[in-house]
Design a protein around this motif. Structure first.
Motif, PDB file in Angstrom:
ATOM      1  N   PHE A  70       0.879  -1.229   0.054  1.00 40.32           N
ATOM      2  CA  PHE A  70      -0.021  -0.035   0.107  1.00 40.32           C
ATOM      3  C   PHE A  70       0.696   1.370  -0.030  1.00 40.32           C
ATOM      4  O   PHE A  70       0.508   2.149  -0.675  1.00 40.32           O
ATOM      5  CB  PHE A  70      -0.879   0.187   1.086  1.00 40.32           C
ATOM      6  N   SER A  71       1.991   1.216   0.599  1.00 43.98           N
ATOM      7  CA  SER A  71       2.872   2.308   0.709  1.00 43.98           C
ATOM      8  C   SER A  71       3.297   2.601  -0.546  1.00 43.98           C
ATOM      9  O   SER A  71       3.293   3.884  -1.332  1.00 43.98           O
ATOM     10  CB  SER A  71       3.883   2.298   1.602  1.00 43.98           C
TER      11      SER A  71
ATOM     12  N   PHE B  27      -7.591   5.658   0.649  1.00 40.57           N
ATOM     13  CA  PHE B  27      -7.633   4.195   1.228  1.00 40.57           C
ATOM     14  C   PHE B  27      -8.798   4.108   1.659  1.00 40.57           C
ATOM     15  O   PHE B  27      -9.385   4.421   2.840  1.00 40.57           O
ATOM     16  CB  PHE B  27      -6.604   4.023   2.364  1.00 40.57           C
ATOM     17  N   PHE B  28      -9.733   3.210   0.970  1.00 44.43           N
ATOM     18  CA  PHE B  28     -11.061   2.860   1.186  1.00 44.43           C
ATOM     19  C   PHE B  28     -11.243   1.480   1.876  1.00 44.43           C
ATOM     20  O   PHE B  28     -10.999   0.523   0.964  1.00 44.43           O
ATOM     21  CB  PHE B  28     -11.812   3.018   0.013  1.00 44.43           C
ATOM     22  N   VAL B  29     -11.748   1.566   3.077  1.00 44.16           N
ATOM     23  CA  VAL B  29     -11.884   0.231   3.664  1.00 44.16           C
ATOM     24  C   VAL B  29     -13.205   0.082   4.324  1.00 44.16           C
ATOM     25  O   VAL B  29     -14.031   1.007   4.505  1.00 44.16           O
ATOM     26  CB  VAL B  29     -10.707  -0.010   4.857  1.00 44.16           C
ATOM     27  N   CYS B  30     -13.797  -1.113   4.392  1.00 45.81           N
ATOM     28  CA  CYS B  30     -15.389  -1.416   4.678  1.00 45.81           C
ATOM     29  C   CYS B  30     -15.022  -2.297   5.952  1.00 45.81           C
ATOM     30  O   CYS B  30     -14.089  -3.028   6.247  1.00 45.81           O
ATOM     31  CB  CYS B  30     -16.107  -2.084   3.860  1.00 45.81           C
ATOM     32  N   GLY B  31     -16.137  -2.219   6.852  1.00 48.16           N
ATOM     33  CA  GLY B  31     -15.892  -3.131   8.103  1.00 48.16           C
ATOM     34  C   GLY B  31     -15.235  -2.357   9.303  1.00 48.16           C
ATOM     35  O   GLY B  31     -15.268  -1.236   8.999  1.00 48.16           O
ATOM     36  N   ASP B  32     -15.163  -3.090  10.447  1.00 44.67           N
ATOM     37  CA  ASP B  32     -14.757  -2.636  11.753  1.00 44.67           C
ATOM     38  C   ASP B  32     -13.085  -2.776  11.363  1.00 44.67           C
ATOM     39  O   ASP B  32     -12.483  -3.205  11.905  1.00 44.67           O
ATOM     40  CB  ASP B  32     -15.001  -3.237  12.853  1.00 44.67           C
ATOM     41  N   ALA B  33     -12.534  -1.678  10.711  1.00 43.64           N
ATOM     42  CA  ALA B  33     -11.028  -1.545  10.537  1.00 43.64           C
ATOM     43  C   ALA B  33     -10.238  -0.748  11.750  1.00 43.64           C
ATOM     44  O   ALA B  33      -9.051  -0.211  11.603  1.00 43.64           O
ATOM     45  CB  ALA B  33     -10.943  -0.665   9.186  1.00 43.64           C
TER      46      ALA B  33
ATOM     47  N   ALA C 236      -2.269   1.959  11.394  1.00 46.54           N
ATOM     48  CA  ALA C 236      -1.364   1.602  10.419  1.00 46.54           C
ATOM     49  C   ALA C 236      -1.741   1.811   8.829  1.00 46.54           C
ATOM     50  O   ALA C 236      -0.678   1.999   7.994  1.00 46.54           O
ATOM     51  CB  ALA C 236      -1.583  -0.255  10.534  1.00 46.54           C
ATOM     52  N   MET C 237      -3.024   2.050   8.604  1.00 44.74           N
ATOM     53  CA  MET C 237      -3.348   2.660   7.366  1.00 44.74           C
ATOM     54  C   MET C 237      -2.906   3.879   7.231  1.00 44.74           C
ATOM     55  O   MET C 237      -2.322   4.098   6.164  1.00 44.74           O
ATOM     56  CB  MET C 237      -4.726   2.661   7.215  1.00 44.74           C
ATOM     57  N   CYS C 238      -2.728   4.837   8.254  1.00 47.36           N
ATOM     58  CA  CYS C 238      -2.270   6.166   8.263  1.00 47.36           C
ATOM     59  C   CYS C 238      -0.646   6.012   7.821  1.00 47.36           C
ATOM     60  O   CYS C 238      -0.169   7.071   7.164  1.00 47.36           O
ATOM     61  CB  CYS C 238      -2.278   6.889   9.282  1.00 47.36           C
ATOM     62  N   ARG C 239       0.139   5.037   8.321  1.00 52.25           N
ATOM     63  CA  ARG C 239       1.378   5.027   8.230  1.00 52.25           C
ATOM     64  C   ARG C 239       1.842   4.879   6.602  1.00 52.25           C
ATOM     65  O   ARG C 239       2.917   4.748   6.186  1.00 52.25           O
ATOM     66  CB  ARG C 239       2.185   4.013   8.995  1.00 52.25           C
ATOM     67  N   THR C 240       0.827   4.158   5.846  1.00 50.85           N
ATOM     68  CA  THR C 240       1.106   4.307   4.567  1.00 50.85           C
ATOM     69  C   THR C 240       0.771   5.324   3.427  1.00 50.85           C
ATOM     70  O   THR C 240       1.215   5.055   2.305  1.00 50.85           O
ATOM     71  CB  THR C 240       0.117   2.905   3.809  1.00 50.85           C
TER      72      THR C 240
END
Length: 455
Positions: free
Chosen positions: A216-217, A232-238, A244-248
């Motif tokens: 992803f990075s 960065f589009f994610v569904c469900g309880d992320a 960790a998504m922010c760090r990408t």
């Protein structure tokens, strides 16, 4: 500033006086012109007409051209099941029966002439010419992990334990597919590339760091080099993976109603990343009134306070049958909040009175497996949770009962409330929560069923 300029400033993390709004009207766009989901995803002219109607009715600051996470999978050999009011779902996985995971050759990466890609690119160019000056256009691509699951099936979750190096290589291939799709879409005029990966919510933070950080990075860096913004589009309880998504390093992150938006924004603000979301798809947009939708928006903005780095949007792809007046109400609340406040000053929401009788879990003749989903036909994370349940049912046969409750149905919403189901997808056995926002491996689920049988 026009609406696009406001959204662009928000993605650049600049202060604006207006909250931008992006309606994720995928197959719902077809409803506006009386076209089916299948028609708008296969016929470029019908798709274009529907998107123009979205633009005129909902006054978006940005809008997606296509919301279909199966485009790349179809190009790579996955069989699809088509429906009239939902995007297609993946029904066959070309690498599922392989004993070991292996990386396809890069020569299999789809070209601009593969599958439905030519039709999509043509509509993107037409939309760019028609509305591109005033509306930011989103190109949505299937994220590496979800594409890996489309190709490998539920086996990908066990592969992460059995063959770590092969999984890393496989995700590298899937990210190269995503990068190529991003190139095609930016060339066709897309301003924002949203990497949509619902299955990110179904893994631990450790697995994210081990397998997902590098793909992803690299993908977000590539999108930046192409001159587009990224989401960065994610569904469900992320929730566990937001940081960790922010760090990408994406420009923005989009989340659904399973995530506490206010808490997530505290994290994204620390990284100076824009966050988007998270109007509930079913309880508010599909089953609520126009006033419910207006009130939700105003309450959300009031509770947020600081709306810098925020994009208002549905939690994911809008259900096909969302009433048009509900979405118009959201747009009005965004654009004319003071006027709408005056309209709602005496409004009280009505509660649905649905009586739900739960099974007598302590006296069941055999174990009961209940899978609570948004809808396994439309939500990728739900699809693979349901897939695990179906495999368990095949293994245990008539000695195990299984049922799916879809959150798109009012009775299922009431059942979720009565049982205290807080996140989707979730899997219960005999009334006890066993797996929440984590797709179990075959062995894990079979062990849970055997334990229920032994009681």
């Amino acid at each position: 500033m026009n609406r696009k300029e406001i959204l662009v400033k928000t993605l650049r993390h600049e202060a604006v006086d207006q909250v931008p709004w992006v309606p994720f009207a995928g197959v719902h766009a077809g409803l506006l012109k009386n076209y089916t989901a299948k028609e708008v995803l296969q016929d470029g002219e019908k798709l274009f007409q529907s998107l123009m109607e979205v633009n005129q009715l909902y006054k978006p600051f940005g809008q997606p051209v296509v919301f279909d996470l199966q485009v790349e999978a179809e190009c790579l050999g996955c069989g699809l099941a088509w429906a009239e009011d939902t995007p297609p779902s993946v029904m066959s996985h070309p690498l599922e029966d392989d004993d070991e995971i292996h990386v396809p050759c890069d020569c299999t990466i789809p070209s601009k002439e593969t599958g439905r890609i030519p039709m999509i690119l043509d509509v993107m160019r037409r939309m760019k010419e028609a509305v591109g000056e005033n509306t930011a256009l989103y190109g949505l691509i299937c994220g590496p992990f979800t594409l890996a699951a489309h190709l490998r099936g539920n086996n990908i979750f066990m592969d992460m334990y059995d063959d770590e190096d092969a999984v890393a290589d496989f995700l590298g291939y899937c990210s190269r597919v995503a990068a190529r799709m991003a190139e095609y879409y930016v060339e066709a005029g897309m301003d924002v590339i949203a990497v949509v990966d619902p299955l990110i919510s179904q893994i631990s933070e450790d697995h994210f760091e081990q397998f997902m950080h590098e793909p992803f990075s690299g993908l977000f860096a590539h999108i930046r080099e192409l001159g587009a913004f990224s989401s960065f589009f994610v569904c469900g309880d992320a929730t566990r993976n937001i940081e960790a998504m922010c760090r990408t390093a994406p420009d923005s992150i989009s989340i659904d109603e399973n995530v506490d938006l206010l808490e997530a924004k505290k994290i994204t603000d620390r990284y100076n990343i824009t966050v988007g979301g998270n109007i509930p798809l079913t309880t508010i947009m599909l089953h609520g009134t126009q006033q419910d939708n207006m009130k939700f928006v105003l309450d959300l903005l009031d509770n947020m306070g600081d709306t810098r780095n925020f994009i208002l949007a549905p939690g994911c792809d809008m259900p096909y049958h969302v009433p048009v007046e509900n979405v118009i109400g959201i747009a009005q609340a965004v654009l004319e909040p003071d006027k709408v406040r005056e309209m709602l000053k005496n409004y009280v929401a009505q509660e649905d009175d649905i009586d739900i009788v739960l099974p007598d879990y302590e006296h069941l003749e055999k174990p009961l497996m209940e899978v609570f989903t948004l809808d396994s036909a439309t939500c990728a994370a739900c699809t693979y949770m349901m897939g695990a349940a179906i495999e368990a049912k095949k293994t245990f046969g008539d000695s195990l009962d299984m049922v799916e409750y879809k959150f798109t149905e009012k009775e299922s919403i009431a059942r979720c409330k009565k049982m205290g189901v807080t996140n989707l997808p979730s899997l219960y056995i005999n009334g006890e929560l066993k797996f929440r926002s984590l797709v179990p491996s075959r062995q894990e689920l079979e062990q849970a069923v055997k334990e229920a049988m032994s009681k």
